[in-house]
Design a protein around this motif. Structure first.
Motif, PDB file in Angstrom:
ATOM      1  N   ILE A 235       0.904  -1.127   0.013  1.00 19.77           N
ATOM      2  CA  ILE A 235       0.004  -0.108   0.055  1.00 19.77           C
ATOM      3  C   ILE A 235       0.917   1.301   0.072  1.00 19.77           C
ATOM      4  CG2 ILE A 235      -1.751   1.027   1.055  1.00 19.77           C
ATOM      5  CD1 ILE A 235      -2.528  -1.305   2.629  1.00 19.77           C
ATOM      6  N   PRO A 236       0.843   1.981  -0.767  1.00 28.55           N
ATOM      7  CA  PRO A 236       1.715   3.187  -1.127  1.00 28.55           C
ATOM      8  C   PRO A 236       1.405   4.127   0.212  1.00 28.55           C
ATOM      9  CG  PRO A 236       0.613   2.903  -3.049  1.00 28.55           C
ATOM     10  CD  PRO A 236       0.028   1.993  -2.185  1.00 28.55           C
ATOM     11  N   PHE A 237       2.304   4.653   0.687  1.00 28.83           N
ATOM     12  CA  PHE A 237       2.229   5.742   1.910  1.00 28.83           C
ATOM     13  C   PHE A 237       1.301   5.067   2.793  1.00 28.83           C
ATOM     14  CE2 PHE A 237       2.911   8.741  -1.530  1.00 28.83           C
ATOM     15  CZ  PHE A 237       4.330   9.288  -1.198  1.00 28.83           C
ATOM     16  N   HIS A 238       1.813   4.073   3.232  1.00 28.99           N
ATOM     17  CA  HIS A 238       1.003   3.054   4.492  1.00 28.99           C
ATOM     18  C   HIS A 238       1.072   3.552   5.715  1.00 28.99           C
ATOM     19  CE1 HIS A 238      -1.148  -0.154   6.331  1.00 28.99           C
ATOM     20  NE2 HIS A 238       0.171  -0.594   6.945  1.00 28.99           N
ATOM     21  N   PHE A 239       2.458   3.839   6.129  1.00 21.30           N
ATOM     22  CA  PHE A 239       2.753   4.110   7.561  1.00 21.30           C
ATOM     23  C   PHE A 239       3.004   5.683   7.502  1.00 21.30           C
ATOM     24  CE2 PHE A 239       4.542  -0.358   7.390  1.00 21.30           C
ATOM     25  CZ  PHE A 239       3.835  -0.614   8.411  1.00 21.30           C
ATOM     26  N   ILE A 240       3.881   6.217   6.786  1.00 20.53           N
ATOM     27  CA  ILE A 240       4.102   7.805   6.514  1.00 20.53           C
ATOM     28  C   ILE A 240       3.679   8.073   5.396  1.00 20.53           C
ATOM     29  CG2 ILE A 240       5.989   9.140   6.860  1.00 20.53           C
ATOM     30  CD1 ILE A 240       7.659   7.162   8.226  1.00 20.53           C
ATOM     31  N   GLY A 241       2.878   9.205   5.408  1.00 23.55           N
ATOM     32  CA  GLY A 241       2.364   9.944   4.024  1.00 23.55           C
ATOM     33  C   GLY A 241       3.107  11.455   3.973  1.00 23.55           C
ATOM     34  N   HIS A 242       2.504  12.110   2.811  1.00 21.72           N
ATOM     35  CA  HIS A 242       3.101  13.373   2.532  1.00 21.72           C
ATOM     36  C   HIS A 242       2.237  14.314   2.124  1.00 21.72           C
ATOM     37  CE1 HIS A 242       5.622  16.402   0.604  1.00 21.72           C
ATOM     38  NE2 HIS A 242       6.402  16.109   1.426  1.00 21.72           N
ATOM     39  N   ALA A 243       2.277  15.718   2.505  1.00 23.48           N
ATOM     40  CA  ALA A 243       1.157  16.630   2.096  1.00 23.48           C
ATOM     41  C   ALA A 243       0.759  16.726   0.826  1.00 23.48           C
ATOM     42  CB  ALA A 243       1.559  17.979   2.831  1.00 23.48           C
ATOM     43  N   ALA A 250      -0.098   9.112  -6.386  1.00 24.72           N
ATOM     44  CA  ALA A 250       0.250  10.110  -7.358  1.00 24.72           C
ATOM     45  C   ALA A 250       0.316  11.418  -6.633  1.00 24.72           C
ATOM     46  CB  ALA A 250      -1.374  10.292  -7.927  1.00 24.72           C
ATOM     47  N   VAL A 251       0.948  12.385  -7.516  1.00 25.23           N
ATOM     48  CA  VAL A 251       1.238  13.779  -6.944  1.00 25.23           C
ATOM     49  C   VAL A 251       0.045  14.510  -6.982  1.00 25.23           C
ATOM     50  CG1 VAL A 251       2.744  15.676  -6.974  1.00 25.23           C
ATOM     51  CG2 VAL A 251       3.627  13.380  -7.892  1.00 25.23           C
ATOM     52  N   PHE A 252      -0.309  15.195  -5.641  1.00 24.79           N
ATOM     53  CA  PHE A 252      -1.096  16.292  -5.652  1.00 24.79           C
ATOM     54  C   PHE A 252      -0.866  17.465  -6.303  1.00 24.79           C
ATOM     55  CE2 PHE A 252      -2.929  14.389  -1.752  1.00 24.79           C
ATOM     56  CZ  PHE A 252      -4.396  14.315  -2.068  1.00 24.79           C
ATOM     57  N   GLY A 253       0.503  17.839  -6.323  1.00 21.67           N
ATOM     58  CA  GLY A 253       0.872  19.029  -6.884  1.00 21.67           C
ATOM     59  C   GLY A 253       0.794  20.101  -5.767  1.00 21.67           C
ATOM     60  N   ARG A 254       1.160  21.427  -6.039  1.00 22.93           N
ATOM     61  CA  ARG A 254       1.316  22.323  -4.863  1.00 22.93           C
ATOM     62  C   ARG A 254      -0.252  22.720  -4.399  1.00 22.93           C
ATOM     63  NH1 ARG A 254       6.160  24.111  -3.503  1.00 22.93           N
ATOM     64  NH2 ARG A 254       7.702  23.772  -5.069  1.00 22.93           N
ATOM     65  N   GLY A 255      -0.816  23.020  -5.650  1.00 23.50           N
ATOM     66  CA  GLY A 255      -2.467  23.608  -5.284  1.00 23.50           C
ATOM     67  C   GLY A 255      -2.591  24.599  -4.470  1.00 23.50           C
ATOM     68  N   PRO A 256      -3.721  25.108  -4.331  1.00 21.40           N
ATOM     69  CA  PRO A 256      -4.005  26.283  -3.304  1.00 21.40           C
ATOM     70  C   PRO A 256      -3.820  25.812  -1.822  1.00 21.40           C
ATOM     71  CG  PRO A 256      -6.016  25.381  -4.096  1.00 21.40           C
ATOM     72  CD  PRO A 256      -4.950  24.759  -4.866  1.00 21.40           C
ATOM     73  N   ALA A 257      -3.487  26.859  -0.990  1.00 16.29           N
ATOM     74  CA  ALA A 257      -3.158  26.472   0.326  1.00 16.29           C
ATOM     75  C   ALA A 257      -4.412  26.079   1.106  1.00 16.29           C
ATOM     76  CB  ALA A 257      -2.663  27.784   0.988  1.00 16.29           C
ATOM     77  N   TRP A 258      -5.546  26.254   0.728  1.00 11.39           N
ATOM     78  CA  TRP A 258      -6.714  25.626   1.672  1.00 11.39           C
ATOM     79  C   TRP A 258      -6.745  24.285   1.188  1.00 11.39           C
ATOM     80  CZ3 TRP A 258     -10.295  22.929  -1.035  1.00 11.39           C
ATOM     81  CH2 TRP A 258     -10.396  23.314  -2.587  1.00 11.39           C
ATOM     82  N   LEU A 262      -6.584  21.403   3.912  1.00 10.43           N
ATOM     83  CA  LEU A 262      -7.512  20.104   4.348  1.00 10.43           C
ATOM     84  C   LEU A 262      -7.112  19.182   4.268  1.00 10.43           C
ATOM     85  CD1 LEU A 262     -10.695  19.997   4.320  1.00 10.43           C
ATOM     86  CD2 LEU A 262     -10.686  19.834   1.621  1.00 10.43           C
ATOM     87  N   ARG A 263      -6.020  18.709   3.371  1.00 12.38           N
ATOM     88  CA  ARG A 263      -5.464  17.093   3.481  1.00 12.38           C
ATOM     89  C   ARG A 263      -4.748  16.954   4.860  1.00 12.38           C
ATOM     90  NH1 ARG A 263      -3.999  18.699  -2.025  1.00 12.38           N
ATOM     91  NH2 ARG A 263      -1.511  19.189  -1.081  1.00 12.38           N
ATOM     92  N   GLU A 264      -4.002  18.130   5.108  1.00 13.29           N
ATOM     93  CA  GLU A 264      -3.305  18.000   6.639  1.00 13.29           C
ATOM     94  C   GLU A 264      -4.330  17.878   7.658  1.00 13.29           C
ATOM     95  OE1 GLU A 264      -0.961  21.189   6.982  1.00 13.29           O
ATOM     96  OE2 GLU A 264       0.661  20.547   5.847  1.00 13.29           O
ATOM     97  N   ALA A 265      -5.532  18.525   7.573  1.00 11.89           N
ATOM     98  CA  ALA A 265      -6.518  18.292   8.692  1.00 11.89           C
ATOM     99  C   ALA A 265      -6.950  16.823   8.698  1.00 11.89           C
ATOM    100  CB  ALA A 265      -7.496  19.363   8.400  1.00 11.89           C
ATOM    101  N   TYR A 266      -7.319  16.333   7.507  1.00 12.11           N
ATOM    102  CA  TYR A 266      -7.915  15.128   7.378  1.00 12.11           C
ATOM    103  C   TYR A 266      -7.026  14.080   8.042  1.00 12.11           C
ATOM    104  CZ  TYR A 266      -8.930  10.489   5.225  1.00 12.11           C
ATOM    105  OH  TYR A 266      -9.149   9.212   4.800  1.00 12.11           O
ATOM    106  N   TRP A 267      -5.650  13.987   7.800  1.00 12.95           N
ATOM    107  CA  TRP A 267      -4.984  12.972   8.105  1.00 12.95           C
ATOM    108  C   TRP A 267      -4.645  12.996   9.803  1.00 12.95           C
ATOM    109  CZ3 TRP A 267      -4.363   8.668   5.710  1.00 12.95           C
ATOM    110  CH2 TRP A 267      -4.150   8.927   4.232  1.00 12.95           C
ATOM    111  N   LYS A 268      -4.773  14.489  10.154  1.00 12.53           N
ATOM    112  CA  LYS A 268      -4.668  14.735  11.692  1.00 12.53           C
ATOM    113  C   LYS A 268      -5.938  14.151  12.599  1.00 12.53           C
ATOM    114  CE  LYS A 268      -4.019  18.242  15.198  1.00 12.53           C
ATOM    115  NZ  LYS A 268      -3.796  19.667  15.530  1.00 12.53           N
ATOM    116  N   LEU A 269      -7.091  14.391  11.721  1.00 13.18           N
ATOM    117  CA  LEU A 269      -8.529  13.966  12.292  1.00 13.18           C
ATOM    118  C   LEU A 269      -8.658  12.399  12.437  1.00 13.18           C
ATOM    119  CD1 LEU A 269     -11.122  14.591  13.662  1.00 13.18           C
ATOM    120  CD2 LEU A 269     -12.126  14.706  11.377  1.00 13.18           C
TER     121      LEU A 269
END
Length: 300
Positions: A235-243, A250-258, A262-269
């Motif tokens: 499973i990709p990014f099973h133990f440790i992920g990246h924002a 797959a790469v998210f790309g930089r994208g808007p700050a929001w 939101l991704r960081e908040a999801y993993w934290k929650l």
């Protein structure tokens, strides 16, 4: 700060080396360390944070993170995260293994260190582990045909990233091998023995493309020694992920700050809910990960 010796009473076989750039906010680094403290690693570890640009803006951490006993090395800002990681392992002797991660990584699952240690303990043919593998099974010719965007030039000739990488390999005598597969320099796990054999992380120049070439070179040199490289799990990014990376690799790309927030908040929650619901597993080898004791616990 000068080189430090590991605290032998901790029983740590692994030094976790975190790269951070002083030009970024410390929020992501603090979140990483907070989750590192809250989520069971499954194995003891020592923590080293290498701050690029820390020679001008030294990094300090809040007292609430003292439980991790972090050590900090402030250095000049060169060679991106590879430069920080190389500075880190060379100044942290005495460990069997090193887990190299970036400050904007996300601890996702319990036993996040045990998974790496046990995998390499049980398979001595492995030289490098990560959370994803790029260009898996792809030949250099195929990757070259799929890569056409110019990224730099040699004299009057413009090169795409694939040509740039191979040009660096030729000039530094690095074996390219038949395939272009490699472990990206986001999350890397390897041994001191392997690091000493390959001479650590390469420095090809100051550009981002040079850093990408050095990233690929690290995998190619390890395989040239007869070791294998692999994902730690199916499973990709099973133990440790990246924002900036999706859970499927797959790469998210930089994208808007929001969106990043939101991704960081999801993993934290998600992680906090697991803790609150009592889903955190007890560490299986808290004092030490032993390859002998794990002989009947082959990973899936």
């Amino acid at each position: 700060m000068s080189a430090f010796q590991p605290e032998t009473e901790s029983g740590s076989r692994t030094c976790v080396v975190v790269s951070y750039w002083a030009g970024l906010p410390v929020d992501s680094l603090h979140k990483l360390l907070y989750r590192m403290r809250k989520i069971e690693s499954g194995c003891p570890f020592d923590l080293l944070i290498v701050c690029n640009g820390g020679d001008q803006r030294p990094l300090t951490l809040p007292r609430r993170l003292d439980a991790l006993k972090p050590r900090i090395l402030n250095r000049e800002n060169t060679n991106y995260n590879l430069g920080a990681w190389d500075h880190g392992w060379r100044n942290a002797p005495g460990y069997d293994y090193y887990l190299f991660i970036q400050d904007d990584c996300l601890i996702k699952e319990p036993d996040w260190l045990y998974g790496f240690e046990s995998r390499m303990d049980l398979d001595p043919g492995l030289g490098l582990l990560g959370e994803i593998e790029r260009s898996s099974g792809m030949t250099w010719d195929y990757v070259g045909r799929m890569t056409t965007k110019p990224c730099g030039h040699v004299g009057d000739e413009w090169l795409d990233i694939n040509q740039h990488i191979l040009a660096k390999f030729r000039s530094h005598g690095i074996p390219r091998g038949k395939l272009a597969n490699h472990i990206p320099s986001i999350i890397l796990f390897t041994s001191r023995n392997v690091l000493e054999k390959v001479g650590g992380f390469r420095y090809f120049g100051p550009s981002k493309e040079d850093a990408i070439a050095a990233e690929v070179a690290f995998s190619r040199e390890i395989e040239a020694l007869g070791y294998r490289i692999s994902k730690v799990s199916d499973i990709p990014f099973h133990f440790i992920g990246h924002a900036e990376w999706r859970p499927n690799g797959a790469v998210f790309g930089r994208g808007p700050a929001w969106r990043i927030a939101l991704r960081e908040a999801y993993w934290k929650l998600k992680g906090e809910l697991k803790l609150l619901l009592g889903m955190r597993r007890k560490p299986r080898r808290l004092m030490r990960c032993s390859p002998v004791a794990l002989a009947d616990e082959l990973p899936c």
